[in-house]
Every structure is written in structure tokens, then in C-alpha cells.
Design a protein around this motif. Structure first.
Motif, short mmCIF file in Angstrom:
data_model
loop_
_atom_site.label_atom_id
_atom_site.label_comp_id
_atom_site.label_asym_id
_atom_site.label_seq_id
_atom_site.Cartn_x
_atom_site.Cartn_y
_atom_site.Cartn_z
N ASN A 153 -3.97 0.32 4.47
CA ASN A 153 -2.55 -0.01 4.37
C ASN A 153 -1.94 -0.61 5.63
OD1 ASN A 153 -1.53 0.88 1.63
ND2 ASN A 153 -2.67 2.68 2.26
N GLY B 291 2.16 11.06 -0.45
CA GLY B 291 2.33 9.72 0.09
C GLY B 291 1.08 9.16 0.75
N GLY C 256 0.33 5.36 0.98
CA GLY C 256 1.13 4.51 1.86
C GLY C 256 0.55 4.51 3.26
N LYS D 54 -0.36 -3.22 7.26
CA LYS D 54 0.32 -4.40 6.73
C LYS D 54 -0.03 -5.65 7.55
CE LYS D 54 2.72 -2.09 3.63
NZ LYS D 54 2.12 -0.77 3.78
#
Length: 219
Positions: free
Chosen positions: A162, A9, A12, A164
Motif C-alpha cells: 500500500n 484496517g 490500508g 502510494k
């Protein structure tokens, strides 16, 4: 104790943050990331395997030996997903990877990123919480050194890819939340450090809520 870690992962937000801490930490000697797409990170400690199907690991099986930690940060949101599909992509996928790693590296420390509100009884009202609880329980049966991490709201690590965009609009919330409700707020850096320290030092609990994550990160 020095560790050689596998991370899933890493493309992410959570996995990228954990990878970032591993690459900087002196107790982490080597890192292997298994990604579905190239992560774009280069470092002397880092090796990457690009592999699309986590339900069929035969092609890379021989490359997964010799590691003493796994930081499992791969996961999906249950929003808009039916229960069977969520179970397949959460419980079934995680256990397929974990069972292979347990066979090849039986003394491995396996760290699983779960979530606040997970249902350890597997009997609660929320389907996602039952699935997460079943996954946690199965991992703790499989590995004698399994640690379950249940973060809540996490402040992302500045400068990573990443982060956001919406975090920019709620960044003001973090210091207020941390002050008023410390049991629900941590940083991604604290999660990464706590995972590393669980592998190098251990911890007195197998399930780490937010307060445990913060406490272990400070040790």
C-alpha cells in the motif's frame, strides 16, 4: 509481556505497516486481522476474519475474546464527505467495535490511530478535528489502557503493497522535514513499534504526538 493483538484496517497503508511490525516482533504472539476483503498476507502468527459490516459484529463476536491489545488503524478521509457521514464512519463505527471489545476484553490496551491537529476540546472550527477529538475522548473513558496516536507525515515502510505512488515523488521531503521539523515527521515503522510498546510497556502519556511516537519506538 506478550501480546495477542487485533488489528483493523490492515488492508490500508497504516494498518499494513502496523501488521508488518507485529508479525516481526517477538513480543507479539498472535495477530487477528478483521478485514472487509482478504488481505493476502500469510504468516504463522496471523489469523484473518473477512467481515464487511463493522456496525454488526454479531456473527464474529465469539471470535474476538482472549486478546489483550487492539491496534485500531481503520479510518476514512473527511475530504468530500459531509459531516454526518464522517461522524458515522469515524466516531460511530470506532465506538461500536470498541464497546464490544471492552465488554469481552476489559483489560485490553486499545491503540487508536488518530491524526495531528485533532481537537480534544471538541469545540474547534474544523469538523473533522472535533469528531476525531470526540472519538479519542470516548475511547479514553471506555478503556483504562487506551493510547491515542497522532502521527503527522509518515514515511511508508518499503516493500509493502500500500505504498502510494505519490510517495515516490515526495520521498525527498522526508529527510528534510525530519531534520527541520521533527515534531511532524515519523516513519510508519516507528508508529508500529510505538503501538506494540505501548501495549507491552505502557507510556506516561495517553495521547502520543509525533515526538512521543518516535521516543517510544526507540525504547
Amino acid at each position: 509481556m506478550k501480546i495477542k493483538a487485533i488489528i483493523t484496517g490492515a488492508t490500508g497503508m497504516v494498518g499494513e505497516g502496523v501488521l508488518h511490525e507485529c508479525l516481526q516482533h517477538p513480543d507479539v504472539e498472535q495477530v487477528l486481522v478483521i478485514n472487509r476483503k482478504p488481505g493476502g498476507v500469510s504468516h504463522a502468527k496471523l489469523r484473518e476474519i473477512v467481515h464487511n459490516d463493522f456496525f454488526d459484529l454479531k456473527a464474529i463476536e465469539s471470535q474476538l475474546t482472549g486478546y489483550n491489545a487492539c491496534f485500531f488503524c481503520l479510518g476514512v478521509s473527511s475530504v468530500g464527505m459531509d459531516n454526518d457521514e464522517y461522524k458515522h464512519l469515524t466516531y460511530d463505527l470506532t465506538m461500536n467495535v470498541a464497546q464490544l471489545l471492552a465488554t469481552q476484553n476489559p483489560a485490553m490496551t486499545f491503540c487508536y490511530v488518530s491524526g495531528a491537529g485533532t481537537d480534544s476540546t471538541e469545540q474547534g472550527r474544523l469538523a473533522w478535528a472535533r469528531v476525531k477529538g470526540a472519538t479519542e475522548n470516548a475511547l479514553m473513558r471506555l478503556f483504562s489502557n487506551a493510547y491515542i496516536f497522532r502521527p503527522g507525515f509518515m514515511k511508508p515502510t518499503p516493500g509493502l503493497k500500500n505504498v502510494k505512488s505519490y510517495y515516490k515523488f515526495i520521498a525527498w521531503l522526508y529527510p528534510i522535514g525530519r531534520a527541520l521539523y521533527p515534531a511532524g515527521f515519523s516513519t510508519l515503522q516507528e508508529l508500529g513499534l510505538a503501538m506494540i510498546k505501548s501495549a507491552t510497556q505502557g507510556y506516561e502519556k495517553r495521547i502520543l504526538e509525533v515526538k512521543d511516537i518516535v521516543a517510544l519506538a526507540k525504547r
